[in-house]
Every structure is written in structure tokens, then in C-alpha cells.
Write a protein that holds these residues in place. Structure first.
Motif, mmCIF file in Angstrom:
data_model
loop_
_atom_site.group_PDB
_atom_site.id
_atom_site.type_symbol
_atom_site.label_atom_id
_atom_site.label_comp_id
_atom_site.label_asym_id
_atom_site.label_seq_id
_atom_site.Cartn_x
_atom_site.Cartn_y
_atom_site.Cartn_z
ATOM 1 N N PHE A 17 2.752 3.249 14.071
ATOM 2 C CA PHE A 17 4.036 3.454 13.192
ATOM 3 C C PHE A 17 4.704 4.877 13.510
ATOM 4 O O PHE A 17 5.877 4.916 13.821
ATOM 5 N N VAL A 77 6.931 6.312 7.379
ATOM 6 C CA VAL A 77 7.258 4.696 7.804
ATOM 7 C C VAL A 77 6.631 3.939 6.474
ATOM 8 O O VAL A 77 7.241 3.113 6.067
ATOM 9 N N ALA A 78 5.282 4.123 5.972
ATOM 10 C CA ALA A 78 4.429 3.378 5.269
ATOM 11 C C ALA A 78 5.080 3.783 3.722
ATOM 12 O O ALA A 78 5.148 5.032 3.545
ATOM 13 N N SER A 79 5.318 2.864 2.949
ATOM 14 C CA SER A 79 5.763 3.157 1.477
ATOM 15 C C SER A 79 4.893 3.762 0.757
ATOM 16 O O SER A 79 5.300 4.657 0.141
ATOM 17 N N SER A 100 11.745 3.450 7.181
ATOM 18 C CA SER A 100 11.284 2.092 7.311
ATOM 19 C C SER A 100 10.331 1.663 6.177
ATOM 20 O O SER A 100 9.773 0.423 6.051
ATOM 21 N N SER A 101 10.488 2.490 4.975
ATOM 22 C CA SER A 101 9.668 2.282 3.824
ATOM 23 C C SER A 101 10.380 1.118 3.152
ATOM 24 O O SER A 101 11.564 1.416 2.544
ATOM 25 N N THR A 102 9.769 0.078 2.938
ATOM 26 C CA THR A 102 10.763 -1.159 2.294
ATOM 27 C C THR A 102 10.427 -1.360 0.830
ATOM 28 O O THR A 102 10.964 -2.126 0.028
ATOM 29 N N ASN A 103 9.279 -0.703 0.183
ATOM 30 C CA ASN A 103 9.112 -1.025 -1.163
ATOM 31 C C ASN A 103 10.116 -0.379 -2.030
ATOM 32 O O ASN A 103 10.756 0.916 -1.864
ATOM 33 N N TYR A 150 3.225 -1.320 -0.600
ATOM 34 C CA TYR A 150 3.943 -2.215 0.327
ATOM 35 C C TYR A 150 3.547 -3.667 0.250
ATOM 36 O O TYR A 150 4.123 -4.587 0.010
ATOM 37 N N TYR A 202 -0.855 -4.533 7.018
ATOM 38 C CA TYR A 202 -0.415 -3.749 8.229
ATOM 39 C C TYR A 202 -1.213 -4.426 9.412
ATOM 40 O O TYR A 202 -2.497 -5.074 9.128
ATOM 41 N N ASP A 226 6.865 -6.856 8.170
ATOM 42 C CA ASP A 226 7.030 -5.780 9.150
ATOM 43 C C ASP A 226 5.792 -4.842 9.405
ATOM 44 O O ASP A 226 5.718 -4.321 10.545
ATOM 45 N N GLY A 227 4.788 -5.008 8.570
ATOM 46 C CA GLY A 227 3.504 -4.155 8.650
ATOM 47 C C GLY A 227 2.801 -4.621 10.012
ATOM 48 O O GLY A 227 1.896 -4.014 10.290
ATOM 49 N N GLU A 229 4.044 -5.102 12.859
ATOM 50 C CA GLU A 229 4.768 -4.715 14.286
ATOM 51 C C GLU A 229 4.040 -3.697 14.727
ATOM 52 O O GLU A 229 4.306 -2.449 14.474
ATOM 53 N N HIS A 249 12.623 -5.508 11.737
ATOM 54 C CA HIS A 249 13.845 -5.130 11.489
ATOM 55 C C HIS A 249 14.706 -5.058 12.521
ATOM 56 O O HIS A 249 16.070 -4.913 12.452
ATOM 57 N N MET A 277 10.104 0.376 14.507
ATOM 58 C CA MET A 277 9.965 1.983 13.631
ATOM 59 C C MET A 277 10.732 2.857 14.678
ATOM 60 O O MET A 277 11.195 3.762 14.083
HETATM 61 N N1 PHE Z 1 7.874 -1.570 5.644
HETATM 62 C C1 PHE Z 1 6.621 -0.984 5.871
HETATM 63 C C2 PHE Z 1 6.159 -0.220 4.429
HETATM 64 O O1 PHE Z 1 6.977 -0.042 3.806
HETATM 65 C C3 PHE Z 1 6.246 -0.014 6.976
HETATM 66 C C4 PHE Z 1 6.926 -0.656 8.191
HETATM 67 C C5 PHE Z 1 8.123 -0.510 8.695
HETATM 68 C C6 PHE Z 1 5.969 -1.388 9.007
HETATM 69 C C7 PHE Z 1 8.624 -1.026 9.798
HETATM 70 C C8 PHE Z 1 6.416 -1.720 10.371
HETATM 71 C C9 PHE Z 1 7.890 -1.531 10.825
HETATM 72 O O2 PHE Z 1 4.992 0.174 4.253
#
Ligand code: PHE
Length: 350
Positions: A17, A77-79, A100-103, A150, A202, A226-227, A229, A249, A277
Motif C-alpha cells: 500500500f 492509505v489505511a483508514s 485512499s482511506s475510505t472509512n 476499515y 487487507y 479495495d484492501g 488490491e 478505485h 494506491m
Molecule cells: N481503503 C482502505 C482503507 O481505508 C485502504 C486501501 C485503499 C487499500 C486503496 C487498497 C487500495 O483502509
């Protein structure tokens, strides 16, 4: 020099990541510098490795702000790690942009915290619809990493939509990020006899879970978010991840010129195909530099306002517009694994 901080998992359980995100970010920064920089200055990216470990992000971000005097921070990257460092950026009025943190909780920390990706409320709904409409399953087990905000959030959003659309959650099982043996959970899952298993975690654990599930004779579809990826998913899971699915994404297969141009430049420099990422890391740097330009200053409050005003900024993952909650709205891509390769199945817009 304009100093920008970056914290990323360059080593540890989510190393790919951080490495990808960092490479994408560097590509953007070097290009901006080659074109003369911003406000007549060059950008200096100061990157620190948080080793995928809780506790490190807070220490690093404090150091970036007080020792290095960075004007803004890109990451994580990680929430879970973004949630740890965001309050420090907020208190110091240093804008933070997570690639890229999606939470959803990440940007709720405060008005200095932004992201350039979609949210898990969207991703969870996309996956629920995918399970119903494409996999055509009605009865699903969810296996959640309870240590990861996440994973917990994505599981929740998936369940809400899946059940609202008439699906059933046959059982729920838990693990802790870092676990290696999932046989107890998988034995219970097998007994619940689901039509598919959703694993919002992940890649390291997802790969091991797939491997152990197949060894136990569980043959139903496995899918995640997405984890998953990472090229490591296939290295770890081998043939067990064949025919699995996950949402992400962007796809390097997308024929759009913006994406193909990025893929070409990234390959030339890193001898590798950029993953999501890398694309989001790249776009987080574009958003920040565009805001610095419009603000005409690197002063915290003015820069914050300029980031908040980002509108239709074209990047590799689509156009970024910051909404009132400092979130972006982007399409999702469903990917499957075929002959060890990632293959795009479909794109789902917001
Ligand atoms: N979205 C994941 C998170 O928030 C992180 C992640 C983003 C992983 C993009 C893979 C690709 O923890």
C-alpha cells in the motif's frame, strides 16, 4: 522549497500500500518540479515509513510538523492509521489529504482533513449490489477484521445494503489483523453453508483466508474490497484466489488517455504496473499542489480553504471535487483474478 510530509506503510503487513502510494506521489511531485514547481518554489517531499504499525503514524506526523515544519501532509492509505494521525494535523492546522482511506470517520476528525477517494458507504453498497446482481447470491457470510476500522465499517455498510435488498447474512465471523490461522472461523463458516463469503480485510489475511478456505473444501465465491488490491494477494493466495472478486478505485486496463499516459510513465520509471494506491497517491499530490497554487500561499488556514474549494480537478482516478464533508466522489471498479492476473469486470459510478 515547499516541504510536504508523507507517512506511509513502506514496510510491514501492508507494505505494498505504502510503496505504491509513495511511488505515485513521487511521480506527480517530480513532474510538478520539472515543470517549475509551485509559487516559484520546488516541492520537497519528506517521506516517513510507519511500518504498517499502530502508534507510528502519530509519532511520525508530530515529527513532520514540528521538526520538518511541513506545510501539509499526504497519507495514510489505511483508514486506521489515518484516524490515528488526523487529530494531530487538525490540532496543528496542517491540512492532511488521505489518498485512499475510505472509512467515513477519517474526514469527520475535522475541517483540515480531506480525502481524494470514495467512501466505504459507497463501496459497501457497490459490493452488496454486485453480490446480488452479478454473483446472484442471497446468503452470505461476512468475515471481519475487528481490529481494523476499515474492515468493521465496510462490513457494516455491506450488510446494511445487502439486507435492505433482500439478502441474508448467514453468519458473521471475526479475526484480528496479523492472524495467520483462520481454520476455526472457516470451519464455522462451512457449517453455515453460505453461497459466498465477503472478506472486508487487507490482502495478507485475505490471501491466507482464501488458501485455508479452499483447503477446507469451501468452493463458494470469495470477494472483498479495495484492501485486497496488491500483487501479494496472488503471491500469498496462489490458485486459491482464482475467480475471486474485489472492488477498487481504478483499473490500469482503462483505455482513457489520462490513465494510459499514467500507466506508461509509471512503468517506465518503476518497471511495474501502477495499482489503485499508486493512482490515488498521484492524485492526492495533484490536489494539494493545485490548492497551493490557488491559495497563493502555504499558510495553513488559507491552504485549507483552497483544498476545500477543489472542483473538477482532473486526475488518474477521475475528477476530484471536495464536497462539504471534504470527501470526493469517484467511481468504483470490480476486478476478478484470472490466471493470476487482475481483470476488470465492471465500473460502477456514484
Ligand atoms: N481503503 C482502505 C482503507 O481505508 C485502504 C486501501 C485503499 C487499500 C486503496 C487498497 C487500495 O483502509
Amino acid at each position: 522549497m515547499i516541504k510536504i510530509g508523507e507517512y506511509a506503510s513502506l514496510t510491514g503487513t501492508e507494505a505494498t500500500f505504502g510503496q505504491s502510494s509513495h511511488n505515485g506521489t513521487m511521480l506527480a511531485v517530480d513532474e510538478i518540479n520539472a515543470a517549475g514547481g509551485v509559487l516559484g518554489k520546488k516541492i520537497q517531499l519528506i517521506t516517513e515509513d510507519d511500518q504498517s504499525k499502530a502508534g507510528e503514524p502519530a509519532t511520525i506526523v508530530r515529527k513532520l510538523i514540528s521538526r520538518d515544519q511541513v506545510i501539509a501532509i499526504l497519507g495514510e492509505v489505511a483508514s486506521g492509521r489515518s484516524l490515528e494521525a488526523a487529530p494531530i494535523c487538525q490540532q496543528n492546522k496542517i491540512p492532511m489529504i488521505s489518498p485512499s482511506s475510505t472509512n467515513p470517520g477519517v474526514t469527520e476528525v475535522g475541517d483540515y482533513i480531506f480525502r481524494v477517494c470514495f467512501l466505504d458507504s459507497f463501496q459497501g453498497a457497490v459490493l452488496a449490489r454486485f453480490a446480488k446482481n452479478t454473483l446472484k447470491v442471497k446468503n452470505v457470510v461476512v468475515l471481519t477484521d475487528v481490529r481494523s476500522p476499515y474492515s468493521v465499517g465496510l462490513a457494516q455498510y455491506f450488510k446494511e445494503r445487502f439486507v435492505a435488498d433482500g439478502g441474508t447474512i448467514a453468519a458473521e465471523q471475526k479475526y484480528n489483523g496479523g492472524d495467520k490461522d483462520f481454520n476455526a472461523q472457516l470451519t464455522a463458516i462451512k457449517a453455515a453453508n453460505p453461497e459466498a463469503i465477503f472478506i472486508p480485510g487487507y490482502y495478507t489475511e485475505a490471501g491466507l483466508i482464501a488458501l485455508q478456505a479452499r483447503r477446507l473444501g469451501i468452493i463458494v465465491p470469495l470477494f472483498g474490497g479495495d484492501g485486497w488490491e496488491s500483487p501479494k494477494l496472488v503471491e500469498i493466495g496462489g490458485s486459491a484466489v482464482e475467480g475471486t472478486y474485489y472492488s477498487t478505485h481504478y483499473s490500469p486496463e482503462d483505455p482513457s488517455p489520462v490513465i494510459q499516459n499514467f500507466v506508461k510513465k509509471y512503468r517506465a520509471r518503476f518497471n511495474d504496473t501502477p495499482d489503485a494506491m499508486a493512482a490515488l497517491g498521484h492524485d492526492s499530490a495533484l490536489v494539494l499542489v493545485d490548492a497551493i497554487k490557488r491559495a497563493g500561499t502555504t499558510e495553513g488556514p488559507k491552504l485549507r480553504d483552497a483544498i476545500a474549494a477543489t472542483k473538477d480537478l482532473e486526475g488518474v482516478t477521475g475528477r476530484t471535487t471536495m464536497d462539504a464533508k471534504r470527501d470526493a466522489s469517484k467511481p468504483a471498479v470490480i476486478v476478478t483474478i484470472k490466471n493470476g492476473q487482475f481483470k476488470k469486470v465492471e465500473t460502477i459510478s456514484q
